[in-house]
Design a protein around this motif. Structure first.
Motif, mmCIF file in Angstrom:
data_model
loop_
_atom_site.group_PDB
_atom_site.id
_atom_site.type_symbol
_atom_site.label_atom_id
_atom_site.label_comp_id
_atom_site.label_asym_id
_atom_site.label_seq_id
_atom_site.Cartn_x
_atom_site.Cartn_y
_atom_site.Cartn_z
ATOM 1 N N ASP A 46 1.193 -0.887 0.093
ATOM 2 C CA ASP A 46 -0.115 -0.312 -0.404
ATOM 3 C C ASP A 46 1.042 1.453 -0.361
ATOM 4 O OD1 ASP A 46 -2.139 1.646 0.720
ATOM 5 O OD2 ASP A 46 -2.285 0.939 2.190
ATOM 6 N N ILE A 47 0.437 2.372 -0.444
ATOM 7 C CA ILE A 47 1.241 3.404 -0.498
ATOM 8 C C ILE A 47 0.474 4.816 0.734
ATOM 9 C CG2 ILE A 47 2.401 3.442 -2.691
ATOM 10 C CD1 ILE A 47 -0.085 5.940 -3.530
ATOM 11 N N GLY A 48 -0.810 4.371 1.253
ATOM 12 C CA GLY A 48 -1.350 5.063 2.374
ATOM 13 C C GLY A 48 -2.284 5.804 0.811
ATOM 14 N N PRO A 49 -2.798 6.705 2.123
ATOM 15 C CA PRO A 49 -3.591 7.987 1.130
ATOM 16 C C PRO A 49 -3.022 8.526 0.437
ATOM 17 C CG PRO A 49 -3.239 8.631 3.018
ATOM 18 C CD PRO A 49 -2.587 6.949 3.229
ATOM 19 N N ALA A 108 -7.592 -2.704 -18.305
ATOM 20 C CA ALA A 108 -5.793 -2.562 -18.155
ATOM 21 C C ALA A 108 -5.594 -2.124 -16.062
ATOM 22 C CB ALA A 108 -5.700 -1.311 -18.583
ATOM 23 N N ASP A 109 -4.345 -2.508 -16.159
ATOM 24 C CA ASP A 109 -4.183 -2.075 -14.628
ATOM 25 C C ASP A 109 -3.932 -0.599 -14.019
ATOM 26 O OD1 ASP A 109 -3.254 -3.052 -11.797
ATOM 27 O OD2 ASP A 109 -1.920 -3.926 -12.563
ATOM 28 N N VAL A 110 -4.331 0.260 -13.786
ATOM 29 C CA VAL A 110 -4.454 1.185 -13.648
ATOM 30 C C VAL A 110 -4.164 1.984 -11.995
ATOM 31 C CG1 VAL A 110 -5.449 1.839 -15.928
ATOM 32 C CG2 VAL A 110 -7.575 1.564 -13.870
ATOM 33 N N TRP A 111 -3.639 2.415 -12.027
ATOM 34 C CA TRP A 111 -4.215 3.605 -10.582
ATOM 35 C C TRP A 111 -4.722 4.642 -11.017
ATOM 36 C CZ3 TRP A 111 0.395 3.532 -6.454
ATOM 37 C CH2 TRP A 111 0.478 2.360 -6.378
ATOM 38 N N SER A 112 -5.634 5.541 -9.681
ATOM 39 C CA SER A 112 -6.491 6.096 -9.794
ATOM 40 C C SER A 112 -5.873 7.384 -8.561
ATOM 41 C CB SER A 112 -7.830 5.966 -9.466
ATOM 42 O OG SER A 112 -8.026 4.482 -10.222
ATOM 43 N N GLN A 161 6.022 2.645 -7.964
ATOM 44 C CA GLN A 161 5.885 1.569 -7.363
ATOM 45 C C GLN A 161 5.328 0.830 -8.317
ATOM 46 O OE1 GLN A 161 5.000 1.785 -3.683
ATOM 47 N NE2 GLN A 161 6.530 3.449 -4.326
ATOM 48 N N GLY A 162 5.994 0.865 -9.438
ATOM 49 C CA GLY A 162 5.483 -0.544 -11.016
ATOM 50 C C GLY A 162 3.944 -0.122 -11.954
ATOM 51 N N ALA A 163 3.323 1.029 -11.549
ATOM 52 C CA ALA A 163 1.847 1.213 -12.378
ATOM 53 C C ALA A 163 2.658 1.546 -13.775
ATOM 54 C CB ALA A 163 1.485 2.843 -11.692
ATOM 55 N N ARG A 164 2.028 1.312 -14.698
ATOM 56 C CA ARG A 164 2.210 1.394 -16.058
ATOM 57 C C ARG A 164 1.571 2.843 -15.900
ATOM 58 N NH1 ARG A 164 5.955 1.233 -15.169
ATOM 59 N NH2 ARG A 164 7.515 -1.452 -15.189
ATOM 60 N N ILE A 165 -0.296 2.762 -15.900
ATOM 61 C CA ILE A 165 -1.283 3.860 -16.443
ATOM 62 C C ILE A 165 -1.603 4.220 -14.954
ATOM 63 C CG2 ILE A 165 -3.192 3.979 -17.439
ATOM 64 C CD1 ILE A 165 -2.633 1.677 -18.641
ATOM 65 N N ARG A 197 -18.779 9.521 -20.285
ATOM 66 C CA ARG A 197 -20.360 9.095 -20.052
ATOM 67 C C ARG A 197 -21.194 10.209 -19.470
ATOM 68 N NH1 ARG A 197 -16.787 4.567 -17.747
ATOM 69 N NH2 ARG A 197 -16.536 2.713 -19.591
ATOM 70 N N SER A 198 -20.643 11.517 -18.847
ATOM 71 C CA SER A 198 -20.771 12.616 -18.732
ATOM 72 C C SER A 198 -20.309 13.905 -19.335
ATOM 73 C CB SER A 198 -20.639 12.760 -17.134
ATOM 74 O OG SER A 198 -21.244 13.800 -16.908
ATOM 75 N N ASP A 199 -21.455 15.195 -19.593
ATOM 76 C CA ASP A 199 -20.396 16.316 -19.755
ATOM 77 C C ASP A 199 -19.583 16.753 -19.335
ATOM 78 O OD1 ASP A 199 -22.602 15.393 -22.237
ATOM 79 O OD2 ASP A 199 -24.490 17.213 -21.392
ATOM 80 N N THR A 200 -19.583 17.069 -17.708
ATOM 81 C CA THR A 200 -18.485 17.379 -17.380
ATOM 82 C C THR A 200 -17.559 16.380 -16.606
ATOM 83 O OG1 THR A 200 -19.875 17.117 -15.781
ATOM 84 C CG2 THR A 200 -20.108 19.112 -16.595
ATOM 85 N N ARG A 201 -18.088 15.105 -16.749
ATOM 86 C CA ARG A 201 -16.512 13.732 -16.152
ATOM 87 C C ARG A 201 -16.156 12.967 -16.843
ATOM 88 N NH1 ARG A 201 -15.267 14.704 -11.049
ATOM 89 N NH2 ARG A 201 -16.944 14.974 -10.393
ATOM 90 N N PRO A 202 -14.982 13.471 -18.141
ATOM 91 C CA PRO A 202 -14.172 12.883 -18.486
ATOM 92 C C PRO A 202 -13.144 11.378 -17.909
ATOM 93 C CG PRO A 202 -12.313 14.371 -18.398
ATOM 94 C CD PRO A 202 -13.912 14.554 -17.273
ATOM 95 N N ILE A 203 -12.832 10.799 -18.335
ATOM 96 C CA ILE A 203 -11.968 10.248 -17.919
ATOM 97 C C ILE A 203 -10.846 10.230 -18.724
ATOM 98 C CG2 ILE A 203 -11.300 7.636 -17.345
ATOM 99 C CD1 ILE A 203 -14.609 6.588 -17.065
ATOM 100 N N MET A 204 -9.170 10.037 -17.564
ATOM 101 C CA MET A 204 -7.998 10.787 -18.597
ATOM 102 C C MET A 204 -7.475 9.596 -18.216
ATOM 103 S SD MET A 204 -8.526 14.603 -18.357
ATOM 104 C CE MET A 204 -7.778 14.779 -19.721
ATOM 105 N N ARG A 205 -6.658 9.620 -18.894
ATOM 106 C CA ARG A 205 -5.452 8.520 -18.308
ATOM 107 C C ARG A 205 -3.539 8.894 -18.966
ATOM 108 N NH1 ARG A 205 -7.316 2.436 -20.272
ATOM 109 N NH2 ARG A 205 -8.593 2.400 -18.080
ATOM 110 N N LYS A 206 -2.856 8.658 -17.799
ATOM 111 C CA LYS A 206 -0.945 8.658 -19.266
ATOM 112 C C LYS A 206 -0.868 7.566 -18.611
ATOM 113 C CE LYS A 206 2.843 11.842 -17.833
ATOM 114 N NZ LYS A 206 3.486 12.464 -17.237
ATOM 115 N N VAL A 207 0.129 6.911 -19.294
ATOM 116 C CA VAL A 207 0.689 5.588 -19.675
ATOM 117 C C VAL A 207 1.597 6.381 -19.564
ATOM 118 C CG1 VAL A 207 1.958 4.541 -21.105
ATOM 119 C CG2 VAL A 207 -0.265 5.236 -22.365
ATOM 120 N N LEU A 208 2.728 5.630 -18.493
ATOM 121 C CA LEU A 208 3.642 5.666 -17.732
ATOM 122 C C LEU A 208 4.834 5.359 -18.235
ATOM 123 C CD1 LEU A 208 2.835 6.045 -14.011
ATOM 124 C CD2 LEU A 208 3.187 7.735 -15.718
#
Length: 160
Positions: free
Chosen positions: A34-37, A74-78, A108-112, A149-160
């Protein structure tokens, strides 16, 4: 605690229960898996901002969200939450926190890394509703929109 708990758990802990649960996350610190909060930004040694980042699996409520449900397997971090002290807003601290969170996740090994910012045409937006950040800061740091899926809330990603 919103996305770390089911709706039923969130409602049951409303108020002191949820505050105590968040305090416990900070007090316990990160465990071996865990990385904590999240991460804290400081200006002149004083806390100025905070960003919550963890593996998506740490936020089970995202799984059941109509708007923020997974795009794929995909294995993502949020990035689930921002807080920037009002004295430090509009100075680039959100982008700095995003960069630090991505760097931390990569170590920590995240890719996305995935985020759920607000995208609104309004120049002024009540800070109480902006706790997921703004789309502009995400774009500035290299995130791209992968779903909406909402006018004001995109889901955005960054590939590391």
């Amino acid at each position: 605690m919103l996305w770390r708990l089911s709706k039923r758990q969130m409602e049951a802990g409303m108020g002191d229960g949820n505050r105590d649960a968040m305090r416990a996350l900070f007090a316990d610190g990160p465990g071996p898996d865990d990385i904590g909060p999240g991460l804290i930004a400081r200006v002149d040694g004083q806390p100025a901002g905070w960003i919550q980042i963890d593996r998506r699996s740490a936020f089970p409520r995202l799984e059941t969200s109509r708007v923020l449900k997974p795009v794929d397997d995909a294995d993502v971090w949020s990035i689930a939450c921002f807080l920037v002290d009002k004295r430090y807003r509009r100075q680039g601290l959100s982008a700095m926190l995003l960069r630090a969170a991505c760097d931390h996740a990569a170590r920590q090994g995240a890719r996305i890394v995935e985020g759920y910012p607000i995208d609104t045409p309004n120049r002024k937006y009540a800070p109480v509703y902006a706790w997921t950040g703004f789309v502009g800061a995400f774009r500035d740091v290299g995130f791209t929109e992968v779903a909406r899926r909402s006018d004001t809330r995109p889901i955005m990603r960054k590939v590391l």
